[in-house]
Design a protein around this motif. Structure first.
Motif, mmCIF file in Angstrom:
data_model
loop_
_atom_site.group_PDB
_atom_site.id
_atom_site.type_symbol
_atom_site.label_atom_id
_atom_site.label_comp_id
_atom_site.label_asym_id
_atom_site.label_seq_id
_atom_site.Cartn_x
_atom_site.Cartn_y
_atom_site.Cartn_z
ATOM 1 N N MET A 1 0.836 -1.206 0.000
ATOM 2 C CA MET A 1 0.000 0.000 0.000
ATOM 3 C C MET A 1 0.867 1.251 0.000
ATOM 4 N N ARG A 2 1.925 1.219 0.815
ATOM 5 C CA ARG A 2 2.860 2.344 0.887
ATOM 6 C C ARG A 2 3.535 2.560 -0.461
ATOM 7 N N LYS A 3 3.884 1.441 -1.143
ATOM 8 C CA LYS A 3 4.540 1.524 -2.447
ATOM 9 C C LYS A 3 3.627 2.175 -3.472
ATOM 10 N N ASN A 4 2.339 1.770 -3.472
ATOM 11 C CA ASN A 4 1.391 2.380 -4.400
ATOM 12 C C ASN A 4 1.252 3.874 -4.145
ATOM 13 N N TYR A 5 1.248 4.259 -2.847
ATOM 14 C CA TYR A 5 1.153 5.677 -2.489
ATOM 15 C C TYR A 5 2.382 6.424 -2.969
ATOM 16 N N ASP A 6 3.553 5.813 -2.772
ATOM 17 C CA ASP A 6 4.804 6.443 -3.216
ATOM 18 C C ASP A 6 4.834 6.586 -4.730
ATOM 19 N N ASP A 7 4.337 5.548 -5.426
ATOM 20 C CA ASP A 7 4.301 5.612 -6.881
ATOM 21 C C ASP A 7 3.386 6.738 -7.358
ATOM 22 N N ALA A 8 2.218 6.849 -6.731
ATOM 23 C CA ALA A 8 1.271 7.911 -7.099
ATOM 24 C C ALA A 8 1.854 9.271 -6.805
ATOM 25 N N LEU A 9 2.535 9.345 -5.640
ATOM 26 C CA LEU A 9 3.153 10.620 -5.275
ATOM 27 C C LEU A 9 4.250 10.988 -6.258
ATOM 28 N N SER A 10 5.008 10.002 -6.691
ATOM 29 C CA SER A 10 6.085 10.252 -7.651
ATOM 30 C C SER A 10 5.513 10.757 -8.969
ATOM 31 N N VAL A 11 4.430 10.123 -9.403
ATOM 32 C CA VAL A 11 3.787 10.558 -10.652
ATOM 33 C C VAL A 11 3.290 11.985 -10.514
ATOM 34 N N GLU A 12 2.682 12.288 -9.338
ATOM 35 C CA GLU A 12 2.167 13.635 -9.114
ATOM 36 C C GLU A 12 3.293 14.663 -9.112
ATOM 37 N N ILE A 13 4.411 14.311 -8.471
ATOM 38 C CA ILE A 13 5.553 15.229 -8.416
ATOM 39 C C ILE A 13 6.138 15.439 -9.813
ATOM 40 N N ILE A 14 6.267 14.342 -10.529
ATOM 41 C CA ILE A 14 6.816 14.443 -11.891
ATOM 42 C C ILE A 14 5.922 15.306 -12.765
ATOM 43 N N LEU A 15 4.603 15.084 -12.706
ATOM 44 C CA LEU A 15 3.655 15.866 -13.503
ATOM 45 C C LEU A 15 3.706 17.336 -13.119
ATOM 46 N N ASP A 16 3.791 17.596 -11.802
ATOM 47 C CA ASP A 16 3.861 18.982 -11.328
ATOM 48 C C ASP A 16 5.120 19.662 -11.846
ATOM 49 N N ASN A 17 6.239 18.961 -11.795
ATOM 50 C CA ASN A 17 7.497 19.530 -12.288
ATOM 51 C C ASN A 17 7.457 19.762 -13.789
ATOM 52 N N PHE A 18 6.835 18.832 -14.502
ATOM 53 C CA PHE A 18 6.719 18.984 -15.954
ATOM 54 C C PHE A 18 5.914 20.234 -16.306
ATOM 55 N N LEU A 19 4.738 20.377 -15.648
ATOM 56 C CA LEU A 19 3.876 21.518 -15.935
ATOM 57 C C LEU A 19 4.523 22.828 -15.509
ATOM 58 N N ARG A 20 5.319 22.777 -14.442
ATOM 59 C CA ARG A 20 5.949 23.993 -13.932
ATOM 60 C C ARG A 20 7.097 24.470 -14.835
ATOM 61 N N ASN A 21 7.812 23.514 -15.444
ATOM 62 C CA ASN A 21 9.045 23.865 -16.152
ATOM 63 C C ASN A 21 8.949 23.804 -17.679
ATOM 64 N N THR A 22 7.907 23.178 -18.196
ATOM 65 C CA THR A 22 7.817 23.106 -19.652
ATOM 66 C C THR A 22 7.581 24.494 -20.250
ATOM 67 N N PRO A 23 8.211 24.805 -21.379
ATOM 68 C CA PRO A 23 8.003 26.125 -22.001
ATOM 69 C C PRO A 23 6.663 26.223 -22.740
ATOM 70 N N GLU A 24 5.987 25.076 -22.892
ATOM 71 C CA GLU A 24 4.701 25.080 -23.590
ATOM 72 C C GLU A 24 3.571 25.530 -22.656
ATOM 73 N N HIS A 25 2.478 25.950 -23.274
ATOM 74 C CA HIS A 25 1.276 26.336 -22.536
ATOM 75 C C HIS A 25 0.382 25.099 -22.434
ATOM 76 N N CYS A 26 0.155 24.626 -21.225
ATOM 77 C CA CYS A 26 -0.674 23.429 -21.017
ATOM 78 C C CYS A 26 -1.959 23.808 -20.280
ATOM 79 N N TYR A 27 -3.078 23.206 -20.697
ATOM 80 C CA TYR A 27 -4.364 23.546 -20.083
ATOM 81 C C TYR A 27 -5.351 22.419 -20.353
#
Length: 280
Positions: A1-27
């Motif tokens: 259960m902890r692993k699934n939570y960590d995986d979801a958190l990792s995906v969320e962090i990665i997505l957040d970083n992508f949206l924050r740093n990409t030069p494209e306009h995402c919506y």
């Protein structure tokens, strides 16, 4: 259960970083085309600082002309109705200025496969469009210049060709008249002269007839050369416009200079001597 939570958190962090740093306009928008999310880059282009400030707004609440907003909504609806992604150039407002965006819009589905909105990624191509427009204008100017050149060559060719053709015809007439005059002189006039003057006058007349024949021949040769040059010039320009490769033959500069000097009637009549020395 902890692993699934960590995986979801990792995906969320990665997505957040992508949206924050990409030069494209995402919506992304819901079925009613209301913003339910975007990155800061998109928000800033709309006059906000953070993406969450755009939540709950439609394109009518944001920057853009009525015509632009209606076009956005039409594009969004077509994507949702067709279920197909679409790549579109859209005129919009970017950082407070009129610009052009290249947008990739895709239908957004829920976990049951129902279309619940659209996902968009837009890239500012305003600079590229300006370059493209400038290039198109330059191509248009070049095409107009080429057309003007063709018209000039055609007009010049026509204006020069007719006189040159007349020169060739007149040269033939002059040679015919000279033949008649020569016959009259030798058969009628020369017999009237006494022996003392006959030889001297005959030689002088023969020289002048020879010179006139040479001048007539030179006029004809130069006229033919001019006509050939005009024809070659027109053919060359047309070939270059059509993208046909052209092969240029080397010429002997000494021959060109010599022919120009020899054929100069002005130099001959003024008794001017020209000495040509071309270093190899």
């Amino acid at each position: 259960m902890r692993k699934n939570y960590d995986d979801a958190l990792s995906v969320e962090i990665i997505l957040d970083n992508f949206l924050r740093n990409t030069p494209e306009h995402c919506y992304w928008k819901n079925k009613d085309l209301i913003y339910i999310g975007c990155n800061d880059k998109q928000a800033q282009s709309l006059g906000f600082k953070y993406g969450y400030e755009v939540l709950g707004k439609s394109d009518f609440d944001l920057k853009g002309t009525k015509k632009q907003v209606e076009q956005f909504r039409q594009n969004d609806l077509e994507v949702m109705q067709s279920g197909q992604s679409k790549i579109i150039e859209e005129k919009t407002i970017i950082d407070g200025k009129a610009g052009v965006a290249l947008s990739i819009k895709s239908p957004l589905y829920d976990d049951k496969g129902n279309c619940v909105g659209i996902l968009g990624i837009s890239v500012d191509i305003s600079k590229e469009k300006k370059i493209q427009q400038a290039l198109a204008e330059q191509i248009n100017k070049t095409e107009k210049a080429n057309y003007a050149t063709i018209r000039f060559i055609s007009t010049a060719s026509h204006e020069i060709r007719n006189p040159m053709t007349n020169v060739i015809s007149l040269q033939q007439i002059i040679k015919g008249k000279l033949d008649v005059l020569q016959d009259i002189f030798y058969q009628k006039i020369l017999t009237l002269l006494n022996d003392k003057n006959k030889k001297e006058i005959s030689a002088e007349i023969a020289k002048n007839f020879h010179d006139i024949y040479e001048y007539a021949h030179t006029c004809s040769s130069e006229a033919y050369r001019t006509l050939t040059a005009l024809q070659n010039l027109g053919d060359l320009h047309r070939m270059q416009l059509d993208g046909v490769a052209t092969n240029f033959l080397s010429v002997e500069i000494n021959d060109l200079v010599k022919r120009s000097v020899d054929n100069s009637t002005y130099l001959n009549t003024k008794n001017i001597e020209i000495h040509v020395n071309i270093s190899k």
